[in-house]
Design an enzyme around this catalytic site. Structure first.
Site, PDB file in Angstrom:
ATOM      1  N   ARG A 140      43.290  31.042  55.832  1.00 41.53           N
ATOM      2  CA  ARG A 140      42.862  31.535  57.152  1.00 41.53           C
ATOM      3  C   ARG A 140      43.289  30.591  58.267  1.00 41.53           C
ATOM      4  O   ARG A 140      43.666  31.024  59.354  1.00 41.53           O
ATOM      5  CB  ARG A 140      41.342  31.695  57.183  1.00 41.53           C
ATOM      6  N   LYS A 180      30.377  45.768  42.605  1.00 42.75           N
ATOM      7  CA  LYS A 180      29.485  46.908  42.819  1.00 42.75           C
ATOM      8  C   LYS A 180      30.115  48.056  43.586  1.00 42.75           C
ATOM      9  O   LYS A 180      30.887  47.847  44.505  1.00 42.75           O
ATOM     10  CB  LYS A 180      28.255  46.435  43.597  1.00 42.75           C
ATOM     11  N   GLY A 215      38.355  38.652  49.297  1.00 40.57           N
ATOM     12  CA  GLY A 215      38.420  37.228  48.983  1.00 40.57           C
ATOM     13  C   GLY A 215      38.705  36.950  47.520  1.00 40.57           C
ATOM     14  O   GLY A 215      39.570  36.131  47.192  1.00 40.57           O
TER      15      GLY A 215
HETATM   16  P1  ADP Z   1      36.594  41.003  46.556  1.00 46.64           P
HETATM   17  O1  ADP Z   1      36.070  39.693  47.105  1.00 46.64           O
HETATM   18  O2  ADP Z   1      38.025  40.877  46.083  1.00 46.64           O
HETATM   19  O3  ADP Z   1      36.365  42.149  47.489  1.00 46.64           O
HETATM   20  P2  ADP Z   1      34.141  41.512  45.119  1.00 46.64           P
HETATM   21  O4  ADP Z   1      33.454  40.433  45.885  1.00 46.64           O
HETATM   22  O5  ADP Z   1      33.768  42.916  45.396  1.00 46.64           O
HETATM   23  O6  ADP Z   1      35.744  41.329  45.225  1.00 46.64           O
HETATM   24  O7  ADP Z   1      33.890  41.314  43.563  1.00 46.64           O
HETATM   25  C1  ADP Z   1      34.081  40.106  42.901  1.00 46.64           C
HETATM   26  C2  ADP Z   1      32.975  39.859  41.949  1.00 46.64           C
HETATM   27  O8  ADP Z   1      32.864  40.899  40.984  1.00 46.64           O
HETATM   28  C3  ADP Z   1      33.185  38.587  41.135  1.00 46.64           C
HETATM   29  O9  ADP Z   1      32.123  37.720  41.396  1.00 46.64           O
HETATM   30  C4  ADP Z   1      33.166  39.064  39.684  1.00 46.64           C
HETATM   31  O10 ADP Z   1      32.492  38.164  38.834  1.00 46.64           O
HETATM   32  C5  ADP Z   1      32.419  40.369  39.751  1.00 46.64           C
HETATM   33  N1  ADP Z   1      32.756  41.246  38.631  1.00 46.64           N
HETATM   34  C6  ADP Z   1      33.921  41.872  38.411  1.00 46.64           C
HETATM   35  N2  ADP Z   1      33.893  42.577  37.270  1.00 46.64           N
HETATM   36  C7  ADP Z   1      32.669  42.403  36.732  1.00 46.64           C
HETATM   37  C8  ADP Z   1      32.015  42.885  35.541  1.00 46.64           C
HETATM   38  N3  ADP Z   1      32.653  43.680  34.683  1.00 46.64           N
HETATM   39  N4  ADP Z   1      30.745  42.516  35.329  1.00 46.64           N
HETATM   40  C9  ADP Z   1      30.119  41.709  36.203  1.00 46.64           C
HETATM   41  N5  ADP Z   1      30.662  41.220  37.341  1.00 46.64           N
HETATM   42  C10 ADP Z   1      31.927  41.565  37.603  1.00 46.64           C
HETATM   43 MG    MG Z   2      34.046  38.875  47.188  1.00 49.18          MG
END
Ligand code: ADP
Ligand code: MG
Length: 390
Positions: A35, A196, A349
């Site tokens: 960033r 989620k 992120g």
């Molecule tokens: P981004 O930051 O790329 O938008 P998110 O913050 O939505 O992604 O999601 C990342 C989180 O999702 C991580 O902390 C990861 O541990 C969790 N995660 C991904 N797949 C699973 C799973 N199958 N079970 C539990 N947690 C998960």
């Molecule tokens: Mg995230």
């Protein structure tokens, strides 16, 4: 939006809002300077145009009062080293500390003001606070794409008080994320993952009107699989979202959008640091085990869609990618996205962190610096920070 290159900045004091909210390590040092580097071109342009730069930013989430662990002070020397220009720190973002610091610098130099979120007026977009931010400045430039979805004083309030321009980063984010999806090169394939559905429901629904194929992984896929009748055992499932997930599957069908869910996964025997790990079909998750990553068959299947895509949008890891045992699916998808002949857009992120770790970041066409902001833009929402500039 105005064009920053048309603004006369010579001799002016320019209030520049940047997103300097970089991740830090346990010692408080910058852990990822993406960033910060992304903020440099606009900062350099304004300084080189003969202005004094008054740089506003937030850092982490202070609760409207001063918190020394969330001070921007230590970023001053880092910025100065990158710019090759003097950066003076002001111990507050309004009032005498700013005026004093501005009087100490020359044109082409920078005052870095303390965390704007130390004031409750920032989050409330309080008009008096916005006036105080604007007081020393002649022009406002917003380059903080990562904060553009917030109606805060330094994002929206300032734009209404001063002649306002978008910075180069903000402009390029907005133009890329909107134009590439308005009339995308097809097939348009989106990969959505992360923990989620509830946090990404808006974007998933909006994508159904645009994409040809939606690939779903990560914890989010568990809820979709549950909605299709699978017993996910101890996997993360959002029980209150199962009906919505089912509705999304049906809506996709009626729109002719193909949603691909995992058919196999990497399962762990429990949520401890060191569980037993096995790969199984999603129909055969061992009792009391949980799915933590997509499996190799799913990763290959998803990759064939990505290879043939005209445009790829990726947000969210395919599993708990921060743990090596559950990172393989995300790494495979990172490889498939980066080698796709289509135009690739990645936001979020954790997804960007995964790409960085695999050294594939440079092969992505557009890496968005905004998590929430890029999702809201993909949803088709008008972001307050951008509306205020137009
Ligand atoms: P981004 O930051 O790329 O938008 P998110 O913050 O939505 O992604 O999601 C990342 C989180 O999702 C991580 O902390 C990861 O541990 C969790 N995660 C991904 N797949 C699973 C799973 N199958 N079970 C539990 N947690 C998960
Ligand atoms: Mg995230």
């Amino acid at each position: 939006m105005n064009d920053l290159r048309s603004a006369n900045l010579n001799g002016k004091t320019v209030a520049l809002r940047c997103d300097l909210n970089v991740p830090t390590d346990s010692l408080g040092n910058v852990a990822d300077d993406t960033r910060l580097l992304a903020a440099l071109p606009t900062l350099e342009y304004i300084a080189a145009a003969g202005a004094k730069v008054l740089l506003f930013a937030h850092f982490k989430r202070p609760k409207g009062s001063t918190d020394p662990t969330m001070s921007l002070q230590r970023l001053g020397p880092v910025l100065s080293a990158h710019l090759g220009r003097r950066v003076e720190f002001a111990t507050d973002c309004i009032g005498a500390p700013v005026i004093d610091a501005l009087s100490r610098i020359h044109v082409g130099e920078v005052v870095l003001a303390e965390n704007v979120r130390f004031h409750p007026g920032e989050l409330e977009n309080d008009p008096t606070f916005a006036q105080a931010l604007a007081a020393p400045a002649d022009v406002y430039v917003n380059d903080a794409f990562g904060a553009a979805h917030r109606s805060h004083a330094s994002v929206v309030g300032l734009a209404n008080l001063l002649p306002a321009y978008p910075g180069f980063l903000l402009r390029s984010e907005v133009e890329t994320l909107t134009s590439r999806l308005e009339d995308p090169k097809r097939p348009l394939v989106a990969v959505i993952g992360g923990a989620k559905i509830s946090t990404k429901l808006g974007v998933v629904c909006a994508l159904l009107d645009k994409v040809d194929t939606l690939l779903v992984g990560g914890g989010m896929a568990n809820t979709f699989l549950a909605s299709q009748g699978h017993n996910m055992q101890q996997s993360l499932v959002e029980a209150q979202m199962v009906t919505q997930a089912c509705d999304i599957m049906n809506l996709a069908k009626s729109k002719g959008v193909h949603i691909a869910l995992p058919t196999d996964g990497v399962m762990g025997s429990d949520t401890s640091e060191d569980p037993l790990i096995e790969t199984h079909q999603v129909t055969r998750i061992p009792v009391a085990w949980a799915m933590f990553d997509i499996g190799p068959i799913t990763a290959d299947h998803f990759s064939t869609y990505l290879a043939e895509a005209g445009t790829v949008v990726w947000n969210g890891p395919m599993g708990m990618a921060e743990r090596p045992a559950f990172a393989k699916g995300t790494i495979k998808i990172a490889q498939a996205v980066s080698t796709s002949s289509g135009y690739s857009i990645v936001g979020g992120g954790d997804s960007v962190a995964a790409l960085k770790k695999t050294g594939l970041l440079d092969s992505i066409d557009h890496v968005s610096t905004g998590g929430g902001a890029s999702l809201e833009l993909l949803e088709g929402k008008l972001l307050p920070g951008i509306a205020a500039l137009t």
